[in-house]
Design a protein around this motif. Structure first.
Motif, PDB file in Angstrom:
ATOM      1  N   MET A  45       0.865  -1.169   0.000  1.00 15.92           N
ATOM      2  CA  MET A  45       0.000   0.000   0.000  1.00 15.92           C
ATOM      3  C   MET A  45       0.902   1.218   0.000  1.00 15.92           C
ATOM      4  N   ILE A  46       0.641   2.134  -0.911  1.00 15.25           N
ATOM      5  CA  ILE A  46       1.436   3.347  -1.013  1.00 15.25           C
ATOM      6  C   ILE A  46       0.511   4.527  -0.727  1.00 15.25           C
ATOM      7  N   PHE A  47       0.610   5.045   0.486  1.00 14.40           N
ATOM      8  CA  PHE A  47      -0.173   6.209   0.879  1.00 14.40           C
ATOM      9  C   PHE A  47       0.618   7.448   0.487  1.00 14.40           C
ATOM     10  N   VAL A  48      -0.019   8.353  -0.228  1.00 10.52           N
ATOM     11  CA  VAL A  48       0.635   9.593  -0.646  1.00 10.52           C
ATOM     12  C   VAL A  48      -0.035  10.746   0.095  1.00 10.52           C
ATOM     13  N   ASP A  49       0.681  11.290   1.069  1.00 16.10           N
ATOM     14  CA  ASP A  49       0.170  12.432   1.817  1.00 16.10           C
ATOM     15  C   ASP A  49       0.419  13.690   1.004  1.00 16.10           C
ATOM     16  N   ASP A  50      -0.647  14.297   0.543  1.00 12.47           N
ATOM     17  CA  ASP A  50      -0.577  15.454  -0.346  1.00 12.47           C
ATOM     18  C   ASP A  50      -0.563  16.763   0.446  1.00 12.47           C
ATOM     19  N   GLY A  51       0.377  16.858   1.399  1.00 17.67           N
ATOM     20  CA  GLY A  51       0.546  18.095   2.163  1.00 17.67           C
ATOM     21  C   GLY A  51      -0.521  18.319   3.215  1.00 17.67           C
ATOM     22  N   SER A  52      -0.990  17.259   3.850  1.00 18.96           N
ATOM     23  CA  SER A  52      -2.022  17.384   4.885  1.00 18.96           C
ATOM     24  C   SER A  52      -1.577  18.322   5.995  1.00 18.96           C
ATOM     25  N   THR A  53      -2.557  19.034   6.564  1.00 17.60           N
ATOM     26  CA  THR A  53      -2.274  19.940   7.676  1.00 17.60           C
ATOM     27  C   THR A  53      -2.825  19.402   8.994  1.00 17.60           C
ATOM     28  N   ASP A  54      -3.404  18.212   8.964  1.00 17.31           N
ATOM     29  CA  ASP A  54      -3.891  17.588  10.190  1.00 17.31           C
ATOM     30  C   ASP A  54      -2.909  16.477  10.600  1.00 17.31           C
ATOM     31  N   GLU A  55      -3.356  15.487  11.299  1.00 11.93           N
ATOM     32  CA  GLU A  55      -2.488  14.411  11.813  1.00 11.93           C
ATOM     33  C   GLU A  55      -2.350  13.234  10.848  1.00 11.93           C
ATOM     34  N   THR A  56      -2.745  13.406   9.598  1.00 14.52           N
ATOM     35  CA  THR A  56      -2.678  12.316   8.619  1.00 14.52           C
ATOM     36  C   THR A  56      -1.272  11.746   8.514  1.00 14.52           C
ATOM     37  N   ARG A  57      -0.290  12.602   8.332  1.00 12.86           N
ATOM     38  CA  ARG A  57       1.085  12.135   8.123  1.00 12.86           C
ATOM     39  C   ARG A  57       1.603  11.365   9.332  1.00 12.86           C
ATOM     40  N   LEU A  58       1.318  11.833  10.513  1.00  9.34           N
ATOM     41  CA  LEU A  58       1.736  11.148  11.739  1.00  9.34           C
ATOM     42  C   LEU A  58       1.127   9.744  11.800  1.00  9.34           C
ATOM     43  N   ALA A  59      -0.178   9.640  11.538  1.00 15.55           N
ATOM     44  CA  ALA A  59      -0.843   8.330  11.550  1.00 15.55           C
ATOM     45  C   ALA A  59      -0.255   7.405  10.493  1.00 15.55           C
ATOM     46  N   LEU A  60       0.016   7.940   9.312  1.00  8.08           N
ATOM     47  CA  LEU A  60       0.602   7.121   8.241  1.00  8.08           C
ATOM     48  C   LEU A  60       2.000   6.641   8.606  1.00  8.08           C
ATOM     49  N   ASN A  61       2.795   7.517   9.196  1.00 10.45           N
ATOM     50  CA  ASN A  61       4.149   7.121   9.598  1.00 10.45           C
ATOM     51  C   ASN A  61       4.113   5.995  10.626  1.00 10.45           C
ATOM     52  N   GLU A  62       3.169   6.063  11.543  1.00  9.76           N
ATOM     53  CA  GLU A  62       3.029   4.994  12.542  1.00  9.76           C
ATOM     54  C   GLU A  62       2.620   3.682  11.878  1.00  9.76           C
ATOM     55  N   LEU A  63       1.712   3.747  10.916  1.00 14.66           N
ATOM     56  CA  LEU A  63       1.299   2.541  10.194  1.00 14.66           C
ATOM     57  C   LEU A  63       2.469   1.933   9.416  1.00 14.66           C
ATOM     58  N   SER A  64       3.292   2.793   8.824  1.00 14.25           N
ATOM     59  CA  SER A  64       4.420   2.287   8.037  1.00 14.25           C
ATOM     60  C   SER A  64       5.467   1.603   8.909  1.00 14.25           C
ATOM     61  N   VAL A  65       5.536   1.989  10.170  1.00  9.97           N
ATOM     62  CA  VAL A  65       6.448   1.320  11.109  1.00  9.97           C
ATOM     63  C   VAL A  65       5.880  -0.042  11.504  1.00  9.97           C
ATOM     64  N   GLN A  66       4.574  -0.112  11.678  1.00  6.82           N
ATOM     65  CA  GLN A  66       3.917  -1.351  12.108  1.00  6.82           C
ATOM     66  C   GLN A  66       3.787  -2.375  10.984  1.00  6.82           C
ATOM     67  N   TYR A  67       3.625  -1.924   9.758  1.00  5.15           N
ATOM     68  CA  TYR A  67       3.349  -2.812   8.627  1.00  5.15           C
ATOM     69  C   TYR A  67       4.386  -2.602   7.530  1.00  5.15           C
ATOM     70  N   ALA A  68       5.160  -3.646   7.270  1.00  4.67           N
ATOM     71  CA  ALA A  68       6.230  -3.549   6.272  1.00  4.67           C
ATOM     72  C   ALA A  68       5.702  -3.278   4.869  1.00  4.67           C
ATOM     73  N   ASN A  69       4.476  -3.686   4.596  1.00  2.00           N
ATOM     74  CA  ASN A  69       3.914  -3.495   3.254  1.00  2.00           C
ATOM     75  C   ASN A  69       3.175  -2.162   3.108  1.00  2.00           C
ATOM     76  N   THR A  70       3.329  -1.273   4.089  1.00  2.95           N
ATOM     77  CA  THR A  70       2.719   0.051   4.035  1.00  2.95           C
ATOM     78  C   THR A  70       3.822   1.080   3.858  1.00  2.95           C
ATOM     79  N   LYS A  71       3.752   1.793   2.740  1.00  3.34           N
ATOM     80  CA  LYS A  71       4.746   2.818   2.437  1.00  3.34           C
ATOM     81  C   LYS A  71       4.061   4.186   2.440  1.00  3.34           C
ATOM     82  N   VAL A  72       4.834   5.200   2.787  1.00  2.25           N
ATOM     83  CA  VAL A  72       4.296   6.568   2.819  1.00  2.25           C
ATOM     84  C   VAL A  72       5.172   7.474   1.979  1.00  2.25           C
ATOM     85  N   LEU A  73       4.556   8.190   1.071  1.00  2.00           N
ATOM     86  CA  LEU A  73       5.219   9.273   0.352  1.00  2.00           C
ATOM     87  C   LEU A  73       4.624  10.564   0.895  1.00  2.00           C
TER      88      LEU A  73
END
Length: 149
Positions: A45-73
């Motif tokens: 899964m490739i989540f692309v954070d398009d410059g969010s101003t809320d906590e989206t990026r933080l939540a995605l970064n935590e998911l990417s640490v927990q799940y090897a198949n989750t990537k964040v751009l």
């Protein structure tokens, strides 16, 4: 080499553009994870954070640490949906790529049906929304007119 590899002999990349989706991002990941795990193929899964101003990026970064198949751009600012999709597709390494928005208006549970069509030989598979919750008659009418052009 057969890139379609029936029966899970392929890798699927799912691109998920996100903009201020903190309220739903954990549900989105959970539903995608459930669907993809049930498909029996390699995936990411490739989540692309398009410059969010809320906590989206933080939540995605935590998911990417927990799940090897989750990537964040993480894009440096909001570039818009199409740029986010393009960035995700550029990062995709699967034999097939599925694009789905993070807001869950389109159900992740439809992905196996899309992949089935791809396995049948279609190069591009897309869906058409029949009904969208909460849209006015006027917007639906304009959408119908635009799609018939």
């Amino acid at each position: 080499m057969n890139l379609r590899g029936k029966g899970g002999n392929y890798k699927l990349s799912v691109v998920i553009p996100c903009y201020n989706e903190a309220a739903v991002i954990l549900d989105t990941h959970s539903r995608l994870y459930s669907v993809l795990e049930g498909m029996g193929c390699a995936y990411n899964m490739i989540f692309v954070d398009d410059g969010s101003t809320d906590e989206t990026r933080l939540a995605l970064n935590e998911l990417s640490v927990q799940y090897a198949n989750t990537k964040v751009l993480a894009l440096s600012r909001n570039f818009g949906h199409q740029i986010a999709v393009t960035a995700g597709m550029d990062a995709a390494d699967g034999n097939a790529v599925v694009i789905i928005d993070a807001d869950l208006q389109d159900p992740p549970e439809i992905i196996p049906q899309l992949i089935k069509k791809w396995e049948e030989g279609f190069d591009v598979v897309h869906t058409t929304r029949v009904k969208r919750k909460g849209e006015s008659f006027i917007k639906l009418w304009f959408t119908k007119k635009a799609s018939s052009l």
